[in-house]
Design a protein around this motif. Structure first.
Motif, PDB file in Angstrom:
ATOM      1  N   UNK A  43      37.460  38.305  46.877  1.00 27.48           N
ATOM      2  CA  UNK A  43      37.731  37.027  46.229  1.00 27.48           C
ATOM      3  C   UNK A  43      36.771  36.022  46.465  1.00 27.48           C
ATOM      4  N   UNK A  44      36.126  35.901  47.438  1.00 32.65           N
ATOM      5  CA  UNK A  44      35.046  34.912  47.684  1.00 32.65           C
ATOM      6  C   UNK A  44      33.961  34.939  46.584  1.00 32.65           C
ATOM      7  N   UNK A  45      33.601  36.395  46.571  1.00 35.84           N
ATOM      8  CA  UNK A  45      32.714  36.592  45.304  1.00 35.84           C
ATOM      9  C   UNK A  45      33.178  35.827  43.986  1.00 35.84           C
ATOM     10  N   UNK A  46      34.254  36.460  43.945  1.00 38.71           N
ATOM     11  CA  UNK A  46      34.855  35.816  42.507  1.00 38.71           C
ATOM     12  C   UNK A  46      34.962  34.161  42.390  1.00 38.71           C
ATOM     13  N   UNK A  48      32.997  32.336  43.744  1.00 40.71           N
ATOM     14  CA  UNK A  48      31.483  31.772  43.682  1.00 40.71           C
ATOM     15  C   UNK A  48      30.898  32.224  42.393  1.00 40.71           C
ATOM     16  N   UNK A  49      31.489  33.186  41.656  1.00 37.13           N
ATOM     17  CA  UNK A  49      31.069  33.890  40.525  1.00 37.13           C
ATOM     18  C   UNK A  49      29.645  34.424  40.693  1.00 37.13           C
ATOM     19  N   UNK A  50      29.701  35.030  41.857  1.00 38.13           N
ATOM     20  CA  UNK A  50      28.332  35.784  42.335  1.00 38.13           C
ATOM     21  C   UNK A  50      28.593  37.152  43.009  1.00 38.13           C
ATOM     22  N   UNK A  51      28.499  38.427  42.279  1.00 46.75           N
ATOM     23  CA  UNK A  51      28.802  39.370  43.015  1.00 46.75           C
ATOM     24  C   UNK A  51      27.627  40.076  43.827  1.00 46.75           C
ATOM     25  N   UNK A  52      26.587  39.301  43.829  1.00 44.24           N
ATOM     26  CA  UNK A  52      25.308  39.840  44.578  1.00 44.24           C
ATOM     27  C   UNK A  52      25.075  39.331  45.744  1.00 44.24           C
ATOM     28  N   UNK A  53      25.893  38.483  46.142  1.00 41.86           N
ATOM     29  CA  UNK A  53      25.937  37.844  47.624  1.00 41.86           C
ATOM     30  C   UNK A  53      26.561  38.756  48.756  1.00 41.86           C
ATOM     31  N   UNK A  54      25.922  38.814  50.073  1.00 40.82           N
ATOM     32  CA  UNK A  54      26.675  39.342  51.040  1.00 40.82           C
ATOM     33  C   UNK A  54      27.423  38.568  51.788  1.00 40.82           C
ATOM     34  N   UNK A  55      28.681  38.974  52.279  1.00 44.35           N
ATOM     35  CA  UNK A  55      29.481  37.977  52.845  1.00 44.35           C
ATOM     36  C   UNK A  55      30.012  38.854  54.504  1.00 44.35           C
ATOM     37  N   UNK A  56      29.885  37.793  55.431  1.00 39.29           N
ATOM     38  CA  UNK A  56      30.140  38.609  56.662  1.00 39.29           C
ATOM     39  C   UNK A  56      31.224  37.360  57.259  1.00 39.29           C
ATOM     40  N   UNK A  57      32.279  37.987  57.759  1.00 43.87           N
ATOM     41  CA  UNK A  57      33.272  36.963  58.427  1.00 43.87           C
ATOM     42  C   UNK A  57      32.861  36.852  59.915  1.00 43.87           C
ATOM     43  N   UNK A 185      30.192  22.380  43.104  1.00 44.83           N
ATOM     44  CA  UNK A 185      31.271  23.356  43.216  1.00 44.83           C
ATOM     45  C   UNK A 185      30.674  24.431  43.915  1.00 44.83           C
ATOM     46  N   UNK A 186      31.467  25.087  44.658  1.00 42.29           N
ATOM     47  CA  UNK A 186      31.297  26.172  45.498  1.00 42.29           C
ATOM     48  C   UNK A 186      30.502  27.199  44.853  1.00 42.29           C
ATOM     49  N   UNK A 187      30.775  27.427  43.613  1.00 46.15           N
ATOM     50  CA  UNK A 187      29.923  28.290  42.926  1.00 46.15           C
ATOM     51  C   UNK A 187      28.560  27.835  42.622  1.00 46.15           C
ATOM     52  N   UNK A 188      28.178  26.521  42.584  1.00 47.07           N
ATOM     53  CA  UNK A 188      26.766  25.957  42.523  1.00 47.07           C
ATOM     54  C   UNK A 188      25.823  26.373  43.796  1.00 47.07           C
ATOM     55  N   UNK A 189      26.465  26.551  44.823  1.00 41.11           N
ATOM     56  CA  UNK A 189      25.843  26.529  46.278  1.00 41.11           C
ATOM     57  C   UNK A 189      24.854  27.812  46.404  1.00 41.11           C
ATOM     58  N   UNK A 190      25.634  29.011  46.252  1.00 42.78           N
ATOM     59  CA  UNK A 190      24.730  30.237  46.191  1.00 42.78           C
ATOM     60  C   UNK A 190      23.092  30.312  45.578  1.00 42.78           C
ATOM     61  N   UNK A 191      22.973  29.349  44.565  1.00 42.77           N
ATOM     62  CA  UNK A 191      21.755  29.225  43.933  1.00 42.77           C
ATOM     63  C   UNK A 191      21.036  28.175  44.551  1.00 42.77           C
ATOM     64  N   UNK A 192      21.457  27.319  45.359  1.00 39.95           N
ATOM     65  CA  UNK A 192      20.784  26.422  45.895  1.00 39.95           C
ATOM     66  C   UNK A 192      20.395  26.590  47.400  1.00 39.95           C
ATOM     67  N   UNK A 244      41.449  35.507  53.215  1.00 45.32           N
ATOM     68  CA  UNK A 244      42.407  35.863  51.764  1.00 45.32           C
ATOM     69  C   UNK A 244      43.228  34.635  51.599  1.00 45.32           C
ATOM     70  N   UNK A 245      44.147  34.317  52.681  1.00 42.12           N
ATOM     71  CA  UNK A 245      45.045  33.400  52.476  1.00 42.12           C
ATOM     72  C   UNK A 245      44.522  32.099  51.915  1.00 42.12           C
ATOM     73  N   UNK A 246      43.389  31.612  52.438  1.00 43.67           N
ATOM     74  CA  UNK A 246      43.092  30.504  52.132  1.00 43.67           C
ATOM     75  C   UNK A 246      42.488  30.262  50.857  1.00 43.67           C
ATOM     76  N   UNK A 247      41.962  31.609  50.197  1.00 45.81           N
ATOM     77  CA  UNK A 247      41.245  31.391  48.947  1.00 45.81           C
ATOM     78  C   UNK A 247      42.112  32.086  47.873  1.00 45.81           C
ATOM     79  N   UNK A 248      43.351  32.869  48.144  1.00 50.25           N
ATOM     80  CA  UNK A 248      44.062  33.399  47.132  1.00 50.25           C
ATOM     81  C   UNK A 248      44.396  32.359  45.982  1.00 50.25           C
ATOM     82  N   UNK A 249      44.630  31.339  46.354  1.00 51.30           N
ATOM     83  CA  UNK A 249      45.071  30.232  45.604  1.00 51.30           C
ATOM     84  C   UNK A 249      44.248  29.009  46.065  1.00 51.30           C
ATOM     85  N   UNK A 250      44.805  27.648  45.928  1.00 49.84           N
ATOM     86  CA  UNK A 250      43.772  26.431  46.361  1.00 49.84           C
ATOM     87  C   UNK A 250      44.061  25.933  47.520  1.00 49.84           C
TER      88      UNK A 250
END
Length: 342
Positions: A43-46, A48-57, A185-192, A244-250
């Motif tokens: 969901x977080x990758x979605x 951020x519109x970026x499937x190529x990041x690695x995410x660790x909680x 936007x959150x989706x801007x950050x991975x490129x920056x 998941x609960x934080x990001x499944x909606x707004x």
């Protein structure tokens, strides 16, 4: 006594607690391999519109910072941060304990820029000194300011030119993204940036941060580093459920918007009462300057930090609002400063 001391005084948003209860007896894989964590990461990758990041909680901010920074750096490499930077002032030498020096830079607004960084690079010239390698920034900063898109773009270009990593502490990223002054936007950050984390602890979660690694060379073997630093939780599901609960909606943004709205009411109230500020903060951290006599009276009913002595009779305090701050308490505080301050 009502607290404006921080944004983690309360527990967690009821939706998160309910989700934890409802999933309590589900049997899941451990160490972040459970379906909740996998759904949260997807969901977080979605988002951020970026499937190529690695995410660790990870459970907390300091643990995220020390695990990430120590993994990214070689033994002789160092961090550049502002003197207000969390890794420099409020992590008990956690980064230094991993063997990496934190080089501090004085700034008035809590933010780094290329001009400040080049000063550090110019003074660390050979193998007799540590090699500056990672630029550490926070958004929001530790004094409530935020980075705009132009500033991050300039920092990223500078870091690429000088072969530096750019790392963003996002403990209060929600507040930054929901600030009226924000253009990111959150989706801007991975490129920056090369890596950053999304803070849950200070935005409605019981605990937890989502570390996002964007630079490919920093991704390898990161789960080994998590395990070695005690950050790989057997019950990783507890973090996955919350994100998941934080990001499944707004919800994540709604909670940050509430914190900022409460801060705006406080800010307007302080200004209307005739008080100035240590810094013009557009986030959920405020630093009004009050007479010491007023501070003493307020402390009878409210909890907050006295941040900095301004002169013999006045000090700056820090007021922090949260996802759970009650508007009636904010307005009562404003009434009190008007009543006592006159």
């Amino acid at each position: 006594m009502y607290s404006f001391k921080n944004d983690y005084t309360e527990g967690a948003h009821p939706r998160i607690l309910q989700a934890l209860i409802e999933s309590n007896f589900d049997q899941e894989e451990g160490y972040g391999r459970d379906r909740f964590t996998l759904k949260a990461i997807s969901l977080l990758k979605e988002k951020m519109a970026n499937p190529n990041v690695d995410i660790h909680l990870v459970s907390g901010g300091t643990q995220t910072n020390l695990t990430a920074i120590s993994a990214f750096l070689r033994p002789h490499e160092a961090v550049i941060a502002t003197t207000a930077g969390h890794v420099f002032t409020h992590e008990t030498g956690a980064i230094e304990a991993t063997g990496h020096k934190v080089i501090s830079v004085e700034t008035e607004d809590g933010k780094l820029n290329p001009a400040k960084i080049i000063e550090v690079l110019n003074s660390h010239t050979d193998e007799h000194m540590v090699k500056p390698k990672l630029v550490y920034i926070s958004n929001t900063t530790e004094i409530g300011s935020i980075y705009n898109k132009r500033e991050l773009t300039d920092l990223k270009a500078f870091c690429e030119e000088y072969n530096l990593f750019l790392y963003m502490d996002g403990a209060r990223l929600g507040s930054a993204l929901c600030s009226v002054d924000n253009d990111l936007q959150l989706s801007d950050i991975p490129a920056l940036v090369d890596a950053f984390y999304i803070g849950g602890t200070k935005n409605g979660a019981l605990l937890g941060e989502a570390l996002v690694i964007t630079r490919n060379s920093l991704k390898e073997d990161f789960r080994f580093h998590l395990k070695q630093k005690g950050a790989l939780l057997a019950k990783g599901r507890l973090l996955g459920i919350q994100f998941y609960e934080l990001f499944r909606d707004d919800l994540f943004l709604d909670l940050a918007k509430h914190a900022n709205k409460m801060a705006n009411i406080l800010s307007e109230g302080c200004r209307n009462a005739g008080f100035s500020f240590l810094i013009d903060s557009p986030s959920n951290q405020l630093f009004p300057i009050f007479p010491d006599t007023l501070i003493a009276e307020l402390q009878k009913s409210y909890s907050f930090y006295v941040w900095e002595q301004i002169d013999a009779t006045n000090s700056a305090v820090r007021l922090v609002t949260s996802w759970a701050t009650k508007e009636e308490e904010v307005r009562a505080f404003v009434e009190e400063i008007n009543r006592v301050g006159k």
